[in-house]
Write an enzyme that holds these catalytic residues in place. Structure first.
Site, PDB file in Angstrom:
ATOM      1  N   ASP A  13     -11.237  31.009  17.243  1.00  0.00           N
ATOM      2  CA  ASP A  13     -10.015  30.171  16.945  1.00  0.00           C
ATOM      3  C   ASP A  13      -9.613  29.143  17.882  1.00  0.00           C
ATOM      4  OD1 ASP A  13      -9.186  31.494  19.017  1.00  0.00           O
ATOM      5  OD2 ASP A  13      -7.868  33.187  18.045  1.00  0.00           O
ATOM      6  N   ASP A  45      -9.452  38.130   9.281  1.00  0.00           N
ATOM      7  CA  ASP A  45      -9.853  38.823  10.417  1.00  0.00           C
ATOM      8  C   ASP A  45      -8.288  39.492  10.904  1.00  0.00           C
ATOM      9  OD1 ASP A  45      -8.095  37.457  13.031  1.00  0.00           O
ATOM     10  OD2 ASP A  45      -8.338  36.155  11.252  1.00  0.00           O
ATOM     11  N   CYS A  84     -18.797  59.616   4.802  1.00  0.00           N
ATOM     12  CA  CYS A  84     -18.520  58.151   5.375  1.00  0.00           C
ATOM     13  C   CYS A  84     -19.950  57.855   6.133  1.00  0.00           C
ATOM     14  CB  CYS A  84     -17.358  58.100   6.553  1.00  0.00           C
ATOM     15  SG  CYS A  84     -17.337  56.615   7.653  1.00  0.00           S
ATOM     16  N   CYS A 107     -20.269  55.724   8.918  1.00  0.00           N
ATOM     17  CA  CYS A 107     -20.031  55.328  10.211  1.00  0.00           C
ATOM     18  C   CYS A 107     -20.853  56.248  11.077  1.00  0.00           C
ATOM     19  CB  CYS A 107     -18.446  55.069  10.524  1.00  0.00           C
ATOM     20  SG  CYS A 107     -17.949  56.610  11.341  1.00  0.00           S
ATOM     21  N   CYS A 121     -19.274  59.514  11.836  1.00  0.00           N
ATOM     22  CA  CYS A 121     -19.070  60.638  10.697  1.00  0.00           C
ATOM     23  C   CYS A 121     -20.523  60.990  10.386  1.00  0.00           C
ATOM     24  CB  CYS A 121     -18.595  60.005   9.523  1.00  0.00           C
ATOM     25  SG  CYS A 121     -16.690  59.702   9.726  1.00  0.00           S
ATOM     26  N   HIS A 166     -15.506  53.644  13.491  1.00  0.00           N
ATOM     27  CA  HIS A 166     -14.960  54.191  12.239  1.00  0.00           C
ATOM     28  C   HIS A 166     -14.515  53.069  11.472  1.00  0.00           C
ATOM     29  CE1 HIS A 166     -13.920  56.828   8.814  1.00  0.00           C
ATOM     30  NE2 HIS A 166     -12.692  56.290   9.219  1.00  0.00           N
TER      31      HIS A 166
END
Length: 384
Positions: free
Chosen positions: A94, A276, A314, A316, A319, A346
């Protein structure tokens, strides 16, 4: 689009776009969520390798913060931001423009640019369009954002009108400087892209006029800025409804700083393909976790003996490895950094996986159904 990149709209469903942006640092499949690594790192002890493991395509870093510390010239000297943070996929930086908004008590705006006092040590900093482009060129990001002013959502009409006009003048200066830098021998990334930013607060006519004006400038992409800064969700969706149709449909559209899963689903439906937000990492660090059945606060007493993963099925790292809600709650209560790491990973996985589901749904022509079911599941919340 020029030889620096190609943007291809693969398929549409209503105004929702499924597209592909090819850049010097790799291909970005959109709609996409950009993981926010403000100071060249995701808060919560998450590495760039972790980001690859959870499906991150592109991450965002902050021009102002990296200019203050460790310094953009240092980063250029060591080979650019990609090399510095060990990341070989696209990066968007940015412009520092948001700090014009967020550091209101520390800055003074004038035509040339903005005088800041550093939030770190109070030293004086000046940043205008040319300085912002130079810093971002030193960082050698894939996509540089134009320097703008993000006016408060509820600012009066005349202030916003004057601010938008100045932002347009700044954009013209950014474009000239970017062209110069991309043709400079010492520049690391000579194919750096420039995205312009639409402003106008909550005023339809200012938004539309500005969108038309910057659309004429043939930039590499276009962002809608100045939202999620005090207006309601309904006002934000309305601004997208009236603004996005006036931005080039053959260029990427980026909604800056937004937002919740519901915000993203609504914005995709309105033609946005880049997002974002700090929510997944910030909320994760405080034990707030996103699931397909709504948000949960892992610190709650009811999870003290809950041996299930954060979310069944999940993928991730937390998990998938079988770490339980009870264990992660314990880590939070004990102030262990591992709790933040598990929760941030996660949440980022949830966001990146949702974006993949969105892309797949648009590909299959069922985004409308997907959106309805996704929102219903998250609104119903957990049954236990």
């Amino acid at each position: 689009m020029n030889e620096k990149s190609t943007y291809e709209v693969i398929i549409t469903e209503g105004r929702a776009k499924r597209a592909r942006l090819s850049t010097v640092h790799g291909v970005i499949e959109t709609p996409v969520f950009m993981n926010v690594g403000t100071v060249a790192a995701i808060k919560g002890a998450v590495s760039t390798q972790d980001l690859k493991d959870i499906g991150c395509q592109i991450q965002l870093s902050n021009t102002y913060h990296l200019h203050v510390r460790p310094g953009d010239e240092l980063i250029k000297e060591v080979g650019g931001l990609h090399k510095f943070m060990v990341w070989d996929r696209p990066i968007l930086t940015d412009s520092g423009g948001f700090q014009v908004f967020s550091l209101a008590k520390l800055r003074k705006i004038k035509e040339e640019g903005v005088n800041f006092n550093s939030h770190v040590d109070g030293r004086k900093i000046f940043m205008g369009p040319e300085e912002s482009m130079t810093i971002q060129s030193n960082l050698a990001s894939t996509i540089a954002m134009a320097f703008d002013e993000c006016a408060p959502a509820k600012a009066d009409y005349k202030y916003v009108a004057d601010s938008v006009a100045r932002t347009t003048r700044w954009l013209e200066r950014c474009k000239i400087k970017m062209d110069e830098l991309n043709n400079t021998e010492s520049t690391i990334n000579k194919k750096q892209l420039l995205f312009g930013i639409n402003q106008g607060a909550v005023y339809d006519d200012l938004r539309i006029d500005h969108a038309k004006r910057i659309a004429e400038m043939d930039l590499d992409g276009y962002a809608v800025g100045g939202l999620a800064v005090g207006e309601t969700h309904e006002e934000m969706y309305h601004i997208l409804d009236v603004t996005v149709p006036h931005l080039p449909q053959n260029k990427p559209t980026y909604l800056m700083g937004v937002g919740t899963p519901a915000n993203i689903l609504e914005a995709v439906e309105r033609g946005v393909d880049f997002f974002d937000c700090v929510y997944p990492s910030r909320n994760g660090r405080h034990g707030q976790l996103y699931t397909n059945h709504g948000k949960i606060n892992i610190k709650n007493e009811k999870y003290a003996k809950d041996m299930r993963p954060i979310e069944e099925g999940c993928g991730c790292p937390a998990c998938k490895a079988g770490y339980s809600r009870a264990y992660i709650r314990h880590l939070h209560k004990a102030n262990e950094m591992l709790a933040m790491r598990f929760c941030v990973m996660h949440n980022l996985y949830f966001y990146n996986q949702m974006m993949k589901e969105i892309r797949d749904a648009i590909d299959a022509g069922v985004f409308g159904v997907y959106k309805k079911n996704k929102l219903r599941g998250m609104e119903e919340g957990e049954n236990s």
